[in-house]
Write an enzyme that holds these catalytic residues in place. Structure first.
Site, PDB file in Angstrom:
ATOM      1  N   HIS A   1       0.831  -1.211   0.000  1.00 51.66           N
ATOM      2  CA  HIS A   1       0.000   0.000   0.000  1.00 51.66           C
ATOM      3  C   HIS A   1       0.864   1.260   0.000  1.00 51.66           C
ATOM      4  O   HIS A   1       0.578   2.223  -0.729  1.00 51.66           O
ATOM      5  CB  HIS A   1      -0.932  -0.011   1.213  1.00 51.66           C
TER       6      HIS A   1
ATOM      7  N   ASN B   1       6.961  17.627  18.563  1.00 56.57           N
ATOM      8  CA  ASN B   1       7.375  16.310  18.074  1.00 56.57           C
ATOM      9  C   ASN B   1       7.879  16.388  16.633  1.00 56.57           C
ATOM     10  O   ASN B   1       8.806  15.666  16.250  1.00 56.57           O
ATOM     11  CB  ASN B   1       6.206  15.337  18.166  1.00 56.57           C
TER      12      ASN B   1
ATOM     13  N   ARG C   1      11.449  17.410  16.550  1.00 54.88           N
ATOM     14  CA  ARG C   1      12.349  16.367  17.056  1.00 54.88           C
ATOM     15  C   ARG C   1      12.542  15.233  16.059  1.00 54.88           C
ATOM     16  O   ARG C   1      13.587  14.575  16.074  1.00 54.88           O
ATOM     17  CB  ARG C   1      11.820  15.784  18.370  1.00 54.88           C
TER      18      ARG C   1
ATOM     19  N   ASN D   1      14.396  15.822  11.366  1.00 53.95           N
ATOM     20  CA  ASN D   1      15.797  15.650  10.985  1.00 53.95           C
ATOM     21  C   ASN D   1      16.572  15.237  12.228  1.00 53.95           C
ATOM     22  O   ASN D   1      17.038  16.082  12.998  1.00 53.95           O
ATOM     23  CB  ASN D   1      16.343  16.951  10.397  1.00 53.95           C
TER      24      ASN D   1
ATOM     25  N   HIS E   1      19.041  17.357  14.741  1.00 51.27           N
ATOM     26  CA  HIS E   1      18.447  17.451  16.081  1.00 51.27           C
ATOM     27  C   HIS E   1      19.397  16.915  17.142  1.00 51.27           C
ATOM     28  O   HIS E   1      19.509  17.500  18.235  1.00 51.27           O
ATOM     29  CB  HIS E   1      17.127  16.687  16.121  1.00 51.27           C
TER      30      HIS E   1
ATOM     31  N   SER F   1      19.196  27.819  15.360  1.00 45.07           N
ATOM     32  CA  SER F   1      18.668  27.204  14.153  1.00 45.07           C
ATOM     33  C   SER F   1      18.121  28.254  13.189  1.00 45.07           C
ATOM     34  O   SER F   1      18.349  28.175  11.972  1.00 45.07           O
ATOM     35  CB  SER F   1      17.569  26.200  14.516  1.00 45.07           C
TER      36      SER F   1
ATOM     37  N   HIS G   1      19.628  28.958   9.401  1.00 41.79           N
ATOM     38  CA  HIS G   1      18.756  28.860   8.231  1.00 41.79           C
ATOM     39  C   HIS G   1      18.745  30.178   7.451  1.00 41.79           C
ATOM     40  O   HIS G   1      18.822  30.170   6.209  1.00 41.79           O
ATOM     41  CB  HIS G   1      17.340  28.500   8.663  1.00 41.79           C
TER      42      HIS G   1
END
Length: 521
Positions: A112, A387, A390, A393, A397, A428, A432
């Site tokens: 599937h 979540n 976390r 990546n 992380h 971070s 970025h």
């Protein structure tokens, strides 16, 4: 014997032969059917076992959680102290590497999930056919030109020699300085200071200033810029991890006067520079062999993902924003383009995840026999942004958690957890924004605002207490809108920088987005 009896005997013999051949054919058919049934039963058995194991793990986890919660109602004070102690032990422990497969490799074994993967491949063929049809109708030809590729990946020779210098320094520079320090500099403080200052100056020059000078001096195109800048960030994180893990070990052995002190080998450091992790260890779990077919298929999928990205830009992004960029910046046009960019933006996010976090990292892990393939978790099932951050990546992380969040808590005495989280988000967001500013060649702090602003709010608002499936839908809606904002604003600014170039070099001229004021109708 009469003629009639002879004929009857021959007839019976022929009948027996025919019956024997039919029986033999039926036996072969039954054997094939039984073999097929056995194979189907084995597959069903494996799926049932895997399903039962996952369910048992969930049941055991829930049972343990319920028992711990019931126990905490009776001994709350003792539990708080124990939990605090366990958290400290967890923070003090380092990353543990174990042999495990990537999640998508396991999911693609299910028919599937594999069908959904095939749907994306079919969409790629549709992009190709639509591009061929449009080119044939408009220009009367069936030739695919990849001018965008040639432009974006231009000056690859400059990229290669610059990357070679950066890698050579990262391999020999920190390793040699730390080795000298570990063998001699501990005898006096001034030698330690000299080694530290030398290492800081070398890191700043070769991994800080040098890549920026190459990008700006040679005016590299976007893809070549991103290669240099992302490799700069990766090598900085790798070298920092090596320094961070090596220095405490050397100090510990020195204070204990361990005569059998052994400095890390250069081969282990070289292996670390190429293996898909940012946490340095002298030894990692290794696979016994290399599946070269698996490596080749992953690189082929990366190439297909690049073509997928090309057709998304050519068919869904460039025509729209090139035409709309002639209009004056307004809230109405911005909202329309934002929602138009949401779908291609999400496709770009999925392609980036699949091409890099799955195919690229798994290809290098397979070539290096690196056994721990948990580069990501099931982030798509997240019901909270906490979540999602976390699990999206795991490689990055882990670096932020162990060298940012954990070290901050250790220095603050296991206090100020919210402040530690904010510091990690700030780092971070800055990285970025730096990557996108250098990659595109203009300053437009969209990434910084989404990470340091909206990302922080969502991290605390949509936390782990959100368990309902509705929150998973909300998370996906937010991701679609966020990717639409990124694609829309960066595309508008790209065309504004082309048609309305800067006329000065003042500070406000450099930091003010051109798309806000550009009108070149």
């Amino acid at each position: 014997m009469s003629t009639h009896d002879t004929r009857n005997t021959r007839g019976r013999g022929a009948t027996h032969m025919e019956n024997g051949s039919i029986t033999q054919h039926e036996n072969h058919t039954r054997m094939r059917e039984m073999t097929q049934r056995n194979q189907d039963m084995e597959r069903m058995k494996e799926e049932v076992i895997r399903h039962v194991q996952s369910r048992l793990n969930e049941v055991l986890e829930r049972a343990l959680t319920d028992s711990l919660q019931s126990l905490s109602t009776h001994t709350q004070t003792h539990t708080d102290k124990t939990e605090s102690t366990n958290n400290r032990h967890k923070l003090e422990e380092g990353k543990v590497f174990i042999a495990r497969c990537s999640l998508l490799d396991e999911l693609f074994e299910i028919s599937h999930i594999r069908t959904i993967y095939h749907m994306f491949i079919a969409a790629l063929f549709l992009f190709i056919m639509s591009t061929l049809a449009v080119d044939y109708i408009d220009q009367g030809r069936l030739v695919l030109d990849f001018d965008l590729f040639y432009y974006a990946f231009g000056q690859l020779g400059t990229v290669v020699w610059a990357w070679t210098l950066m890698l050579s320094y990262t391999l020999l520079g920190p390793y040699h300085v730390l080795r000298v320090w570990g063998e001699q500099a501990l005898r006096s403080r001034w030698r330690t200071c000299v080694c530290a200052l030398t290492l800081c100056a070398a890191q700043t020059s070769m991994l800080g200033i040098f890549p920026v000078c190459v990008v700006l001096h040679y005016q590299l195109p976007p893809a070549s810029r991103f290669i240099i800048i992302l490799e700069q960030i990766r090598l900085v994180m790798k070298s920092y991890s090596f320094i961070r893990e090596t220095v405490p070990a050397v100090l510990k052995n020195t204070t204990q006067k361990d005569k059998s002190q052994r400095y890390p080998s250069l081969s282990s450091y070289l292996y670390f520079l190429f293996c898909p992790t940012l946490i340095y260890r002298e030894v990692y779990p290794r696979n016994p062999s290399i599946r070269w077919k698996y490596v080749g298929m992953n690189f082929l999928r990366i190439l297909a993902s690049l073509f997928y990205l090309y057709f998304i830009l050519v068919r869904l992004c460039i025509p729209v924003f090139r035409n709309n960029s002639h209009q004056l910046f307004s809230s109405r046009s911005l909202i329309l383009m934002l929602f138009h960019a949401a779908f291609p933006g999400m496709l770009i996010l999925m392609l980036g995840f699949y091409a890099f976090l799955h195919c690229w990292l798994n290809a290098f892990a397979e070539m290096l026999r690196f056994a721990d393939r948990m580069f990501y978790k099931d982030w798509w099932n997240s019901t909270s942004f906490a979540n999602y951050y976390r699990t999206w990546n795991i490689v990055v992380h882990d670096w932020l958690y162990y060298y940012g969040y954990r070290d901050f808590l250790l220095l603050s005495g296991y206090k100020l957890r919210s402040m530690a989280t904010l510091c990690v988000f700030a780092v971070s967001a800055f990285v970025h924004e730096y990557a996108f500013t250098m990659g595109f060649g203009f300053f437009y702090p969209v990434m910084f605002c989404t990470f340091a602003g909206i990302g922080v709010v969502f991290n605390f608002a949509m936390n782990d207490s959100r368990k309902s499936p509705v929150w998973n839908i909300i998370m996906w809606v937010c991701l679609f809108i966020g990717q639409g904002i990124h694609v829309c604003l960066y595309c508008l600014e790209w065309y504004a920088q082309i048609h309305c170039p800067r006329t000065g070099t003042s500070f406000w001229e450099l930091v003010t987005p051109r798309s806000w004021t550009c009108n070149y109708q």
